[in-house]
Structure formats: structure tokens, C-alpha cells
Design an enzyme around this catalytic site. Structure first.
Site, short mmCIF file in Angstrom:
data_model
loop_
_atom_site.label_atom_id
_atom_site.label_comp_id
_atom_site.label_asym_id
_atom_site.label_seq_id
_atom_site.Cartn_x
_atom_site.Cartn_y
_atom_site.Cartn_z
N ARG A 338 32.86 15.51 -12.07
CA ARG A 338 32.66 15.27 -10.62
C ARG A 338 33.16 16.43 -9.78
NH1 ARG A 338 34.43 10.20 -12.11
NH2 ARG A 338 32.70 8.74 -12.30
N LYS A 360 24.93 26.58 -1.68
CA LYS A 360 23.73 25.92 -2.23
C LYS A 360 23.68 26.23 -3.71
CE LYS A 360 20.21 25.71 1.37
NZ LYS A 360 18.86 26.16 1.72
N GLU A 402 16.93 40.85 2.26
CA GLU A 402 17.75 39.77 2.84
C GLU A 402 18.81 40.33 3.79
OE1 GLU A 402 17.01 36.65 2.55
OE2 GLU A 402 16.07 36.30 0.61
N LYS A 444 25.71 35.77 7.24
CA LYS A 444 25.34 34.55 6.50
C LYS A 444 26.47 33.52 6.62
CE LYS A 444 23.31 31.98 3.17
NZ LYS A 444 22.81 31.89 1.83
N GLU A 454 22.42 22.34 6.39
CA GLU A 454 21.09 22.54 6.97
C GLU A 454 20.65 21.33 7.80
OE1 GLU A 454 18.77 24.31 3.93
OE2 GLU A 454 17.24 24.98 5.32
N ARG A 459 20.74 26.80 10.27
CA ARG A 459 20.49 27.46 9.00
C ARG A 459 19.02 27.83 8.81
NH1 ARG A 459 24.31 26.10 3.73
NH2 ARG A 459 23.38 27.67 2.43
N ASN A 463 15.46 31.34 7.21
CA ASN A 463 14.14 31.32 6.56
C ASN A 463 13.17 32.30 7.18
OD1 ASN A 463 14.99 29.37 4.84
ND2 ASN A 463 14.21 27.66 6.08
N HIS A 466 10.31 33.75 5.23
CA HIS A 466 10.23 33.01 3.98
C HIS A 466 8.99 32.13 3.87
CE1 HIS A 466 14.13 34.63 3.21
NE2 HIS A 466 14.30 33.93 2.11
N HIS A 470 7.07 32.39 0.49
CA HIS A 470 6.88 31.30 -0.48
C HIS A 470 5.42 31.16 -0.86
CE1 HIS A 470 10.94 29.33 0.71
NE2 HIS A 470 11.07 30.26 -0.22
N HIS A 483 11.76 38.27 -5.10
CA HIS A 483 11.91 37.47 -3.89
C HIS A 483 11.99 38.33 -2.62
CE1 HIS A 483 12.98 34.16 -1.34
NE2 HIS A 483 14.15 34.71 -1.04
N1 LIG Z 1 22.03 29.64 -3.44
C1 LIG Z 1 21.44 30.33 -2.52
O1 LIG Z 1 21.72 30.19 -1.33
C2 LIG Z 1 20.42 31.35 -2.94
C3 LIG Z 1 19.94 32.28 -2.02
C4 LIG Z 1 19.05 33.24 -2.47
C5 LIG Z 1 18.64 33.26 -3.79
N2 LIG Z 1 19.11 32.32 -4.65
C6 LIG Z 1 18.69 32.30 -6.07
O2 LIG Z 1 19.13 33.52 -6.65
C7 LIG Z 1 18.22 33.88 -7.69
C8 LIG Z 1 17.81 35.30 -7.43
O3 LIG Z 1 18.96 36.12 -7.45
P1 LIG Z 1 18.97 37.53 -8.17
O4 LIG Z 1 17.90 38.36 -7.58
O5 LIG Z 1 20.33 38.05 -8.17
O6 LIG Z 1 18.46 37.14 -9.63
P2 LIG Z 1 19.13 37.23 -11.05
O7 LIG Z 1 20.43 36.58 -11.09
O8 LIG Z 1 18.09 36.75 -11.99
O9 LIG Z 1 19.38 38.79 -11.24
C9 LIG Z 1 18.30 39.69 -11.30
C10 LIG Z 1 18.41 40.59 -12.53
O10 LIG Z 1 19.43 41.54 -12.34
C11 LIG Z 1 20.34 41.52 -13.43
N3 LIG Z 1 21.63 41.91 -12.90
C12 LIG Z 1 22.38 41.27 -11.97
N4 LIG Z 1 23.43 42.01 -11.63
C13 LIG Z 1 23.37 43.14 -12.35
C14 LIG Z 1 24.16 44.31 -12.42
N5 LIG Z 1 25.22 44.49 -11.63
N6 LIG Z 1 23.81 45.29 -13.29
C15 LIG Z 1 22.70 45.13 -14.05
N7 LIG Z 1 21.89 44.08 -14.01
C16 LIG Z 1 22.23 43.09 -13.17
C17 LIG Z 1 20.26 40.12 -13.98
O11 LIG Z 1 20.65 40.08 -15.32
C18 LIG Z 1 18.77 39.83 -13.80
O12 LIG Z 1 18.05 40.40 -14.86
C19 LIG Z 1 17.10 32.88 -7.65
O13 LIG Z 1 17.33 31.92 -8.62
C20 LIG Z 1 17.21 32.27 -6.26
O14 LIG Z 1 16.71 30.96 -6.20
C21 LIG Z 1 19.99 31.37 -4.24
ZN LIG Z 2 15.59 34.38 0.48
#
Ligand SMILES: NC(=O)c1ccc[n+]([C@@H]2O[C@H](COP(=O)([O-])OP(=O)(O)OC[C@H]3O[C@@H](n4cnc5c(N)ncnc54)[C@H](O)[C@@H]3O)[C@@H](O)[C@H]2O)c1
Ligand SMILES: [Zn+2]
Length: 580
Positions: A338, A360, A402, A444, A454, A459, A463, A466, A470, A483
């Protein structure tokens, strides 16, 4: 008046872009000076800034009153303005001898060249701006609230508003000499104080930098929600301090690092060593990289691992990686026993400026992204910008979308900073990259602090760009665009929509596009049917059973939400976005 502000803006832009290194001042400054016309909130803001930085505060007018034992108006009346100015010069000279002092000066003090010289030598000069109408209203309100105090001479004039306009116009060129200007019309004292601290962070000396309201110099900002208040640390080479920061957060349990293969192979050994060095026992669970891993299947595998290692309620999960790892590890932390404490150590740019802040967390469902999740805030976020040196270039560029978005929706000055420092940022120059990430994370953090779950609508502005993004991502099954790339195209589309609806000047749309291009982001697409995209957006809309809420810009830093965007305008814009 508007012309004056425009000239002022040009002067500021010229002043900064004319230098190679825009953000570094060549003076040794140790104080903050708050100037501006009456009614801009100088004294209150200075006090609030001093409180947050844990500095001393001084108002030169108060000093004069203290020294002479007479109210300012009486000195003017009985001894004349010249005598007052002399006292003011003396108070300023003395204040400038000190360090870590927030100095609020009288509205006319900066006109005196001697004062200006001393102040510029000793401090970062911040000018608080406001429209004459705002000033008039504030002074009037102040007078109504304090009927016993003497009426300000400005209000005693025949036509006070006109008098404010005139006097302000004569002083504007002096205010323009400030290092930074903050438009205060629609901001609270707290918000202006935050802006001042941001300016200090951007322009202040590096060695004596005070990062925020907490005394820890690595803190970029605090996220303050109803459920949790936590620091976001941003720095270059900051991983070394991870153990120390966890201890400071009063966390003592066993740590479990959750990371992906890419990140763990680069930083796993180092992070384990740092944690062990700080006295923590360390487990690690490493998952394959990629979005497919963000699933219930992997969440369950991690639960199994935690059970096997007898992880308890006080133990700590550490998400070491990009947004995928952060979302997955956070989801596990939110649900295992939990909820147990967790820490975000973001290593991708998207994770540093966006995903790691705001709580999130979640996993994907085969039918849709992020369908299963929770709001669960971490105990701290620690972003070491140095880890970006190993991030693949395309991922890095995608992350800038972003960060740029944060500037576009809320912070014109940050947009200017990005525009002026593209090359240094692209090269990941330590100081610049740290400042940019700290600033973006702060924006942020502010938004999520105001609207954690949200619910308040605030918040929603995150978007921006976005909706079309999307559509593009869904229509291409999340395979073609990263993204941030989709968001960049989406922001160009949103700006074009804003232009069609008469909300946004086309020059602003062009400015946004130029900035995205400078960072190497795409601003158009090809080889994709428009109906595929609108169908994907339509699907999105049906899920929510309501109209699409478009986040549009009215200006840089100013958003509006519109649910009445005509379909033909959307189609027109999508057509414009294709290279056809
Ligand atoms: N929670 C939220 O508010 C929020 C907001 C935006 C995005 N997200 C989520 O985040 C994800 C996208 O994030 P992302 O772009 O970081 O994706 P990711 O975590 O998949 O990383 C992208 C790639 O970079 C590599 N990587 C990361 N850091 C590295 C480093 N320092 N050196 C070498 N390689 C590295 C990872 O292994 C991966 O292959 C999605 O799942 C999305 O839904 C969440
Ligand atoms: Zn985004």
C-alpha cells in the site's frame, strides 16, 4: 506606454544578445536590488525574497525614516527633495557595503547616477514593472486600507492616473538599466518573489548561488502538494550526493534500484557504490529498455522481487532511468505494501524536465497507454545533468520539446534564455544545462503544486501541443515519432490554430517554430493521411465523452483553453503541417 515597454524589451534583448555569454554578468554581485515605480510591490517582494533565501532585507526608505525619525513625506515637505536624495544616497551607499542583502529602493533612487553605479556594482538589479492602471489601482487600494497614513503625493494630484503615466514615462529609461524586468500586473507577491529567485538563479554568480527557498544549494524547486512536499535537486555531477540527499530526507531503509539495461549498464555500478558508501544496503532489479516494459507484467515481476527480498514499508525504491522506468517504478512504489517511499533519479531529458515531477505513475494496458496508474509523489527527485551526456541524441532533442513547452505556456523569459543559448545547451555545457533543467522543472513543479490531481484545470495547460501529438502518435502506433517530436509538431499546429482563431499573432507562431527548429525538432510531417490522424483524435475524444480541450497560446507565456475549434480549421492546419 506600450511603446515604452516595447522599447524597453528591445533594449533588454539587445543588451543580452549583444554578449557572447548572455547569462553571465561580469560583475561580482552579492546582493539583490529591487527597483521599480511606486505600487509595484518592491518592499513586500524584497521581504519575501529575503525570507526565502534566508538573507537580510533592507528598505532604503525605512532606513531614512529610522535615521531621521521623520516620515518621508515630512522630509520632502520640510527639508526639501534635495535633502531626501542626499539621505537616500547615503542609505544606498551603506546598504551596498553588505552581502546577501535584498535591498528595496525608492522609486526615484535609480535615476541618480551615483546610486545606480553603487547598486550595479553590488547587486543584481531587478525592476518590477506594472501598467499605470495597475499601479493606480494598487495605490488606491492601499490608501483605502490604511486611511490613517498620509496620502501618497501621486494620489493627491488632480488626475492621479495621468500623473503616474507621466512620471513613469520620465523614469522608464532608468528602469531599463535593470538586469532583469518582471511584469507584475497579474502576479501575486509570492509569484513575483519566485520570479526574482529564478532571475537570481539564471543571472547570479555561480559560486554563491542560492537555489531556492531551502538552504540546500542544489535544490531547484520544491513541489508542494496536499499529499507531499519534496525537493527537486538539479546539478551537474549530482549523483555523487544521492546517498547524502536520501539521508537528509530522513529515509533509512534498504534501497532497491529499478532501472533499465541501458541506464543500469552505464550508471548501475556507480549508483550502487554511492548508496553503499552512504551506508545503505542495495538491491537492484533491471528491466529491458523500451515502452513495452511499462506493463503489469513487469510490475508483477518487480513485486515478486520485492517479496523475495523481504522489502518492508520503510524501504526505498529508487527509479534510475528515463520516464518509462520512473512511471513503472513509481507505480510499484505506490502499490506495493500500500505504498513505500520512492526516489526519482531521472536520466533522460524528458524525465528530468517532465516525467519525474508531479507524481503521475502508471503502466500501459494493451488497449492504451497509461491506462493503469495513480498519483503518488516521490520523496525527492535528483537530476544529474551529466547523465545526459550518454543519452542518444534523438532522445535528447525530443526532450527539449517539453522544456520549450514549459517556456511557451508560462515563461517568456525562459523562452528568451533558450533562444539565446541553443548552442551551449546542445553541447550540454554544465552551467547552462543545469539552469535550463532547473527552470523547466520549476515551471512543472509550480503547475502540479497548484493542481496535483488535474482537477483544477491548471494542469491542463501542460497539454499544449499534445492534442495533435497524440493523434500523430496513435496514427503511427507509437512507432514513428518520439514523444517530444510529436509534441513539437503539435505545438506548431496549435499555434497555427491560434492564429486562425485570431488569438495569436503570426510573428509569435514563427518565433515558436524557429526555436523548435533551432533545437533540431521537427515542425511538419509527411506521408500520413489526415483522416488517420483526426480519427485517432476522435477516438481519444470519445473515450472522454467530451469535446477536445485545446490548449492554445495568446502570447508566449499566456494560454487559453478552447473547446470550440471548428473541424475545418483543424483540417486546414493539419494540411499546412504536411509537406505536401
Ligand atoms: N509521469 C509523467 O508525468 C510523464 C510525463 C511524460 C512522459 N512520461 C512517460 O515517460 C516515458 C518516456 O520517457 P523517456 O523518453 O525518458 O523514455 P525512456 O525511459 O524509455 O528512455 C528513452 C531511452 O533512453 C535511454 N536512456 C535514458 N537515460 C539514458 C542515459 N542517461 N544514457 C543513455 N540512455 C539513456 C533508455 O534506456 C531508453 O532507451 C513514457 O513512458 C511516457 O509515458 C511520463
Ligand atoms: Zn508530453
Amino acid at each position: 506606454m506600450e511603446e515604452i515597454v516595447y522599447v524597453l524589451a528591445l533594449i533588454l534583448i539587445f543588451q543580452y544578445t549583444g554578449e557572447d555569454n548572455w547569462m553571465k554578468l561580469d560583475r561580482r554581485i552579492t546582493n539583490l536590488v529591487i527597483t521599480g515605480f511606486s505600487g509595484t510591490g518592491k518592499s513586500l517582494v524584497a521581504k519575501e525574497v529575503a525570507r526565502r533565501l534566508n538573507w537580510d532585507f533592507l528598505d532604503t526608505d525605512d532606513e531614512i525614516v529610522k535615521q531621521t525619525g521623520k516620515p518621508i513625506a515630512e522630509i520632502f515637505r520640510n527639508d526639501g527633495e534635495e535633502r531626501f536624495r542626499e539621505l537616500e544616497r547615503q542609505a544606498i551607499r551603506e546598504a551596498c557595503q553588505q552581502n546577501q542583502l535584498v535591498i528595496a529602493i525608492g522609486g526615484g533612487a535609480i535615476i541618480d547616477p551615483q546610486n545606480y553605479e553603487s547598486l550595479a556594482e553590488a547587486g543584481l538589479i531587478i525592476c518590477l514593472e506594472a501598467k499605470p492602471e495597475t499601479i493606480y489601482e494598487r495605490l488606491f487600494r492601499e490608501a483605502a486600507c490604511n486611511p490613517e497614513t498620509e496620502v501618497r503625493p501621486l494620489l493627491a494630484a488632480d488626475n492621479p492616473l495621468e500623473r503616474i503615466r507621466q512620471l513613469k514615462a520620465t523614469r522608464q529609461s532608468y528602469y531599463a538599466k535593470a538586469d532583469w524586468t518582471i511584469h507584475t500586473d497579474s502576479l501575486s507577491i509570492r509569484e513575483v518573489a519566485q520570479e526574482v529567485i529564478e532571475a537570481w538563479r539564471l543571472l547570479g554568480p555561480i559560486d554563491s548561488r542560492q537555489m531556492s527557498d531551502a538552504s540546500d544549494e542544489d535544490i531547484a524547486c520544491l513541489v508542494e502538494t496536499a499529499t507531499q512536499s519534496y525537493p527537486v535537486f538539479v546539478g551537474y555531477g549530482l549523483l555523487d550526493k544521492l546517498g547524502e540527499k536520501i539521508k537528509k530526507a530522513a529515509l533509512h531503509g534498504t534501497t532497491t534500484i529499478i532501472s533499465d539495461e541501458n541506464v543500469f549498464s552505464l550508471y548501475g555500478t556507480k549508483v550502487k557504490g554511492i548508496l553503499k558508501g552512504a551506508g545503505f544496503s542495495v538491491n537492484a532489479f533491471v528491466v529491458p529498455p523500451g515502452e513495452e516494459t511499462k506493463s503489469m507484467e513487469y510490475a508483477v515481476r518487480i513485486y515478486d522481487f520485492l517479496v523475495e527480498h523481504r522489502v518492508e514499508r520503510d524501504d526505498i525504491i529508487i527509479a534510475l532511468g528515463g520516464g518509462m522506468v520512473g512511471d513503472l517504478a513509481g507505480f510499484v512504489a505506490a502499490t506495493f505494501l500500500r505504498s513505500i517511499p520512492w526516489i526519482q533519479v531521472p536520466t533522460s531529458l524528458i524525465a528530468m524536465v517532465d516525467a519525474s515531477i508531479g507524481g503521475k505513475v502508471g503502466v500501459n494496458h494493451p488497449k492504451g497507454k497509461n491506462l493503469i496508474g495513480a498519483f503518488y509523489q516521490p520523496n525527492l527527485v535528483l537530476a544529474d545533468c551529466q547523465t545526459l551526456t550518454t543519452l542518444p541524441q534523438r532522445e535528447l532533442i525530443s526532450g527539449w520539446a517539453e522544456a520549450i513547452k514549459h517556456g511557451l505556456i508560462l515563461d517568456e523569459q525562459f523562452v528568451q534564455f533558450l533562444e539565446c543559448n541553443v548552442n551551449g545547451l546542445a553541447k550540454l555545457e554544465p552551467d547552462l544545462i543545469t539552469r535550463a533543467i532547473a527552470r523547466s522543472a520549476t515551471i512543472k513543479a509550480q503547475v502540479v503544486s497548484e493542481d496535483e490531481k488535474e482537477k483544477e484545470g491548471k494542469r491542463t495547460i501542460l497539454n499544449y501541443g499534445h492534442t495533435i501529438a497524440h493523434g500523430l502518435e496513435t496514427a503511427t502506433h507509437y512507432e514513428r515519432f518520439l514523444h517530444g517530436e510529436a509534441v513539437a509538431i503539435g505545438m506548431v499546429g496549435a499555434a497555427k490554430l491560434g492564429q486562425r482563431l485570431g488569438l495569436l499573432p503570426s510573428a509569435t507562431g514563427e518565433r515558436q517554430k524557429a526555436l523548435l527548429q533551432k533545437f533540431g525538432l521537427p515542425t511538419s510531417f509527411s506521408g500520413l493521411g489526415l483522416t488517420e490522424i483526426t480519427r485517432a483524435m476522435e477516438l481519444d475524444k470519445k473515450v472522454k465523452e467530451k469535446a477536445i480541450h485545446w490548449v492554445l497560446l495568446q502570447d508566449i507565456g499566456r494560454t487559453v483553453i478552447r473547446s470550440d475549434v471548428p473541424q475545418q480549421d483543424l483540417l486546414f492546419v493539419l494540411r499546412e503541417l504536411t509537406n505536401l
